[in-house]
Design a protein around this motif. Structure first.
Motif, PDB file in Angstrom:
ATOM      1  N   LEU A   1     -39.298  45.773  69.081  1.00 23.81           N
ATOM      2  CA  LEU A   1     -37.634  45.572  69.119  1.00 23.81           C
ATOM      3  C   LEU A   1     -36.644  44.081  68.188  1.00 23.81           C
ATOM      4  O   LEU A   1     -38.371  42.624  68.407  1.00 23.81           O
ATOM      5  CB  LEU A   1     -37.505  45.241  71.242  1.00 23.81           C
ATOM      6  N   GLY A   2     -36.430  43.655  67.941  1.00 19.44           N
ATOM      7  CA  GLY A   2     -35.732  42.701  67.531  1.00 19.44           C
ATOM      8  C   GLY A   2     -36.086  43.410  66.094  1.00 19.44           C
ATOM      9  O   GLY A   2     -35.528  42.068  64.961  1.00 19.44           O
ATOM     10  N   SER A   3     -36.613  43.621  65.592  1.00 21.48           N
ATOM     11  CA  SER A   3     -37.208  44.444  64.044  1.00 21.48           C
ATOM     12  C   SER A   3     -35.687  44.960  63.240  1.00 21.48           C
ATOM     13  O   SER A   3     -34.902  45.426  63.931  1.00 21.48           O
ATOM     14  CB  SER A   3     -37.729  45.608  63.609  1.00 21.48           C
ATOM     15  N   VAL A   4     -35.243  44.073  62.123  1.00 16.01           N
ATOM     16  CA  VAL A   4     -34.156  44.577  60.478  1.00 16.01           C
ATOM     17  C   VAL A   4     -34.588  45.901  60.809  1.00 16.01           C
ATOM     18  O   VAL A   4     -35.535  47.137  60.205  1.00 16.01           O
ATOM     19  CB  VAL A   4     -34.384  43.916  59.563  1.00 16.01           C
ATOM     20  N   ASP A   5     -33.340  46.631  61.488  1.00 19.50           N
ATOM     21  CA  ASP A   5     -33.251  48.783  60.441  1.00 19.50           C
ATOM     22  C   ASP A   5     -34.355  49.383  61.093  1.00 19.50           C
ATOM     23  O   ASP A   5     -35.121  49.974  60.405  1.00 19.50           O
ATOM     24  CB  ASP A   5     -33.856  48.447  59.523  1.00 19.50           C
ATOM     25  N   ASN A   6     -34.497  49.131  62.842  1.00 16.81           N
ATOM     26  CA  ASN A   6     -35.487  50.162  63.511  1.00 16.81           C
ATOM     27  C   ASN A   6     -34.491  51.387  63.508  1.00 16.81           C
ATOM     28  O   ASN A   6     -33.517  51.454  63.269  1.00 16.81           O
ATOM     29  CB  ASN A   6     -35.262  49.060  65.006  1.00 16.81           C
ATOM     30  N   TRP A   7     -35.505  52.179  64.481  1.00 15.99           N
ATOM     31  CA  TRP A   7     -34.627  53.419  64.600  1.00 15.99           C
ATOM     32  C   TRP A   7     -35.988  54.322  65.932  1.00 15.99           C
ATOM     33  O   TRP A   7     -37.239  53.764  65.443  1.00 15.99           O
ATOM     34  CB  TRP A   7     -34.346  54.358  63.279  1.00 15.99           C
ATOM     35  N   PHE A   8     -35.558  55.539  66.207  1.00 14.22           N
ATOM     36  CA  PHE A   8     -36.527  56.013  66.650  1.00 14.22           C
ATOM     37  C   PHE A   8     -36.410  57.710  66.460  1.00 14.22           C
ATOM     38  O   PHE A   8     -35.508  58.256  65.620  1.00 14.22           O
ATOM     39  CB  PHE A   8     -36.148  55.993  68.382  1.00 14.22           C
ATOM     40  N   GLU A   9     -37.905  58.274  66.863  1.00 14.13           N
ATOM     41  CA  GLU A   9     -38.115  59.269  66.338  1.00 14.13           C
ATOM     42  C   GLU A   9     -38.578  60.892  67.351  1.00 14.13           C
ATOM     43  O   GLU A   9     -39.373  60.324  68.499  1.00 14.13           O
ATOM     44  CB  GLU A   9     -39.048  59.156  65.120  1.00 14.13           C
ATOM     45  N   PRO A  10     -36.888  61.698  67.963  1.00  8.50           N
ATOM     46  CA  PRO A  10     -37.603  62.507  68.749  1.00  8.50           C
ATOM     47  C   PRO A  10     -39.328  62.504  68.999  1.00  8.50           C
ATOM     48  O   PRO A  10     -39.766  63.239  70.297  1.00  8.50           O
ATOM     49  CB  PRO A  10     -36.649  63.516  68.544  1.00  8.50           C
ATOM     50  N   GLY A  11     -39.588  63.765  67.554  1.00  9.44           N
ATOM     51  CA  GLY A  11     -40.863  63.884  67.324  1.00  9.44           C
ATOM     52  C   GLY A  11     -41.901  63.143  68.428  1.00  9.44           C
ATOM     53  O   GLY A  11     -43.084  63.538  69.095  1.00  9.44           O
ATOM     54  N   HIS A  12     -42.071  61.913  68.237  1.00  8.77           N
ATOM     55  CA  HIS A  12     -42.636  60.783  68.445  1.00  8.77           C
ATOM     56  C   HIS A  12     -42.615  60.648  69.926  1.00  8.77           C
ATOM     57  O   HIS A  12     -43.267  60.747  70.770  1.00  8.77           O
ATOM     58  CB  HIS A  12     -42.766  59.161  68.215  1.00  8.77           C
ATOM     59  N   GLN A  13     -41.386  60.198  70.701  1.00  8.99           N
ATOM     60  CA  GLN A  13     -41.102  60.421  72.234  1.00  8.99           C
ATOM     61  C   GLN A  13     -41.330  61.733  72.885  1.00  8.99           C
ATOM     62  O   GLN A  13     -42.016  61.268  73.698  1.00  8.99           O
ATOM     63  CB  GLN A  13     -39.475  60.157  71.880  1.00  8.99           C
ATOM     64  N   PHE A  14     -41.667  62.637  72.117  1.00 11.40           N
ATOM     65  CA  PHE A  14     -42.237  63.808  73.003  1.00 11.40           C
ATOM     66  C   PHE A  14     -43.553  63.796  72.783  1.00 11.40           C
ATOM     67  O   PHE A  14     -44.141  63.883  73.732  1.00 11.40           O
ATOM     68  CB  PHE A  14     -41.817  65.085  72.484  1.00 11.40           C
ATOM     69  N   GLU A  15     -45.107  63.512  71.518  1.00 14.87           N
ATOM     70  CA  GLU A  15     -45.351  63.314  71.727  1.00 14.87           C
ATOM     71  C   GLU A  15     -46.287  62.071  72.788  1.00 14.87           C
ATOM     72  O   GLU A  15     -46.737  62.614  73.465  1.00 14.87           O
ATOM     73  CB  GLU A  15     -45.600  62.806  70.261  1.00 14.87           C
ATOM     74  N   TRP A  16     -45.523  60.937  72.684  1.00 14.98           N
ATOM     75  CA  TRP A  16     -46.174  59.727  73.504  1.00 14.98           C
ATOM     76  C   TRP A  16     -45.539  60.869  75.065  1.00 14.98           C
ATOM     77  O   TRP A  16     -46.652  60.530  76.234  1.00 14.98           O
ATOM     78  CB  TRP A  16     -44.445  58.580  73.586  1.00 14.98           C
ATOM     79  N   TYR A  17     -44.290  61.765  75.205  1.00 18.32           N
ATOM     80  CA  TYR A  17     -44.687  61.795  76.723  1.00 18.32           C
ATOM     81  C   TYR A  17     -45.428  63.298  77.108  1.00 18.32           C
ATOM     82  O   TYR A  17     -45.997  62.514  78.320  1.00 18.32           O
ATOM     83  CB  TYR A  17     -42.929  62.162  76.302  1.00 18.32           C
ATOM     84  N   TYR A  18     -46.344  63.342  76.215  1.00 21.84           N
ATOM     85  CA  TYR A  18     -46.879  64.105  76.555  1.00 21.84           C
ATOM     86  C   TYR A  18     -48.436  63.677  76.847  1.00 21.84           C
ATOM     87  O   TYR A  18     -48.897  63.566  78.048  1.00 21.84           O
ATOM     88  CB  TYR A  18     -47.596  65.363  75.373  1.00 21.84           C
ATOM     89  N   LEU A  19     -48.938  62.600  76.166  1.00 20.85           N
ATOM     90  CA  LEU A  19     -49.421  61.959  76.323  1.00 20.85           C
ATOM     91  C   LEU A  19     -49.822  61.131  77.311  1.00 20.85           C
ATOM     92  O   LEU A  19     -50.535  61.189  77.761  1.00 20.85           O
ATOM     93  CB  LEU A  19     -50.159  60.943  75.555  1.00 20.85           C
ATOM     94  N   LEU A  20     -48.803  60.703  78.255  1.00 20.33           N
ATOM     95  CA  LEU A  20     -48.938  59.662  79.163  1.00 20.33           C
ATOM     96  C   LEU A  20     -48.407  60.928  79.664  1.00 20.33           C
ATOM     97  O   LEU A  20     -48.958  60.442  81.316  1.00 20.33           O
ATOM     98  CB  LEU A  20     -46.960  58.488  79.039  1.00 20.33           C
TER      99      LEU A  20
END
Length: 377
Positions: free
Chosen positions: A233-252
């Protein structure tokens, strides 16, 4: 695991899954036993073209070797020659990429087998740990566990920053390159820690995993939308990726240890938002990169097969999900798989934009199909 509903569509889903699994065993795996295997180097080529010819090698990465080690370790007892191939990949990982002088593993070697990029990156080390955990579970050879232990040691001693997070990249001699932490290597480290805990009790790894997830919640979760950003958080030019959201969700969601932690609660809250912004409701295509904020929108609408696989796997852990799982498996089969292998990418309009087949992609399909098998089991 949460309860999942069963309906009249299950026979159709079971039949379809048997078909894509057969395609994996009959078409995709043989690509890496035959044309994708450089017997002289005892390494997989980085990619094959649409006619199953190796792309001219520029490099060989330790991470790609480790992903293929996972692939063939997972197939031991199911596919002829899998154990011999896993053994060869494990030896090649040590022979080509291990740094005898400084410890750890190089990022890459060149086409002649000489060290190329000699930096040490967390992403590579996470995949070596992940692969060795799975391979050791199958063969129980002391040498494999010793490599697993050595990998854990360099991760804890060299990459750890003391706050639950880890540097993404260090120089060959472990000196700082001021990279800081990045989401993707940290996700695969969590995956590797989970793989380690699945094959042995390890209180130090368990503590490191919990501290990592606590730090991810504090440093990477957007406070408004609960999505997990690619940079702190606070980094310049940040973004998010749906694929990684879903990947994290599965692991957790799939881990008794992590289910219910603050990071899991954030990904649970953000799931519908991620689907709304990141998944095309008509085709099921997962968009690559999204922006947040007042001008938020799609940064990159490329549809990558790995993101499709991760979304499908995540859906297997959602309540009342059977119709969604069936629809997404149909989309994967129809849009990403073909008689000669798979399409790596489609563009924002759905046209095939990459016809090469990287050696790293079967890992995503293997983990996705494993999740589906557990769901249907």
């Amino acid at each position: 695991m949460p309860p999942v509903s069963r309906s009249a569509s299950q026979p159709e889903l079971t039949t379809l899954f048997a078909s894509v699994q057969q395609h994996f065993v009959d078409v995709i795996v043989p690509l890496w036993q035959g044309p994708g295997w450089n017997a002289d180097m005892a390494l997989p080529y980085e990619a094959l073209d649409g006619e199953h010819r190796p792309l001219p090698p520029q490099r060989y990465r330790a991470m790609a070797c480790a992903r293929q080690l996972y692939l063939f370790a997972s197939l031991i007892g199911q596919v002829p020659g899998a154990e011999e191939r896993a053994s060869a990949l494990f030896r090649s990982l040590q022979r080509h990429f291990h740094d005898a002088e400084h410890g750890g593993w190089f990022y890459s070697i060149d086409a002649q087998g000489l060290p190329q990029d000699q930096r040490k990156d967390l992403y590579t080390h996470a995949f070596i740990l992940f692969a060795c955990a799975h391979y050791w579970d199958k063969v129980r050879e002391p040498l494999v566990e010793s490599v697993l232990n050595a990998c854990l040691e360099v991760i804890a001693q060299r990459f750890a920053t003391g706050d639950g997070l880890y540097d993404a990249v260090l120089d060959r001699d472990w000196s700082s390159l001021a990279s800081g932490p990045l989401q993707n290597p940290l996700m695969h480290l969590a995956e590797a820690f989970l793989a380690t805990l699945a094959v042995r009790e390890d209180p130090a790894v368990q503590q490191a995993l919990v501290e990592l997830c606590t730090a991810m919640q504090a440093r990477f979760i957007d406070p408004q939308q609960s999505v997990l950003m690619e940079k702190p958080l606070g980094s310049v030019d940040n973004w998010f990726e749906p694929g990684h959201q879903f990947e994290w969700y599965y692991l957790l969601e799939s881990s008794e240890l992590l289910r219910g932690c603050a990071l899991h609660a954030s990904l649970e809250r953000a799931f519908a938002f991620t689907e709304q912004l990141g998944v095309d409701q008509q085709t099921g295509a997962v968009r690559a990169m999204l922006d947040l904020g007042p001008n938020g929108g799609t940064r990159d609408a490329t549809q990558r097969i790995w993101a499709q696989a991760e979304y499908l796997r995540a859906l297997t852990l959602r309540p009342d999900s059977e119709a969604h799982v069936l629809r997404q498996l149909q989309a994967l089969q129809q849009r990403s798989l073909h008689a000669g292998g798979w399409y790596e990418c489609r563009d924002e309009h759905g046209a095939v934009s990459r016809r090469d087949m990287p050696s790293t992609t079967p890992y995503h399909l293997a983990t996705c199909y494993r999740g589906l098998a557990e769901y249907l089991g």
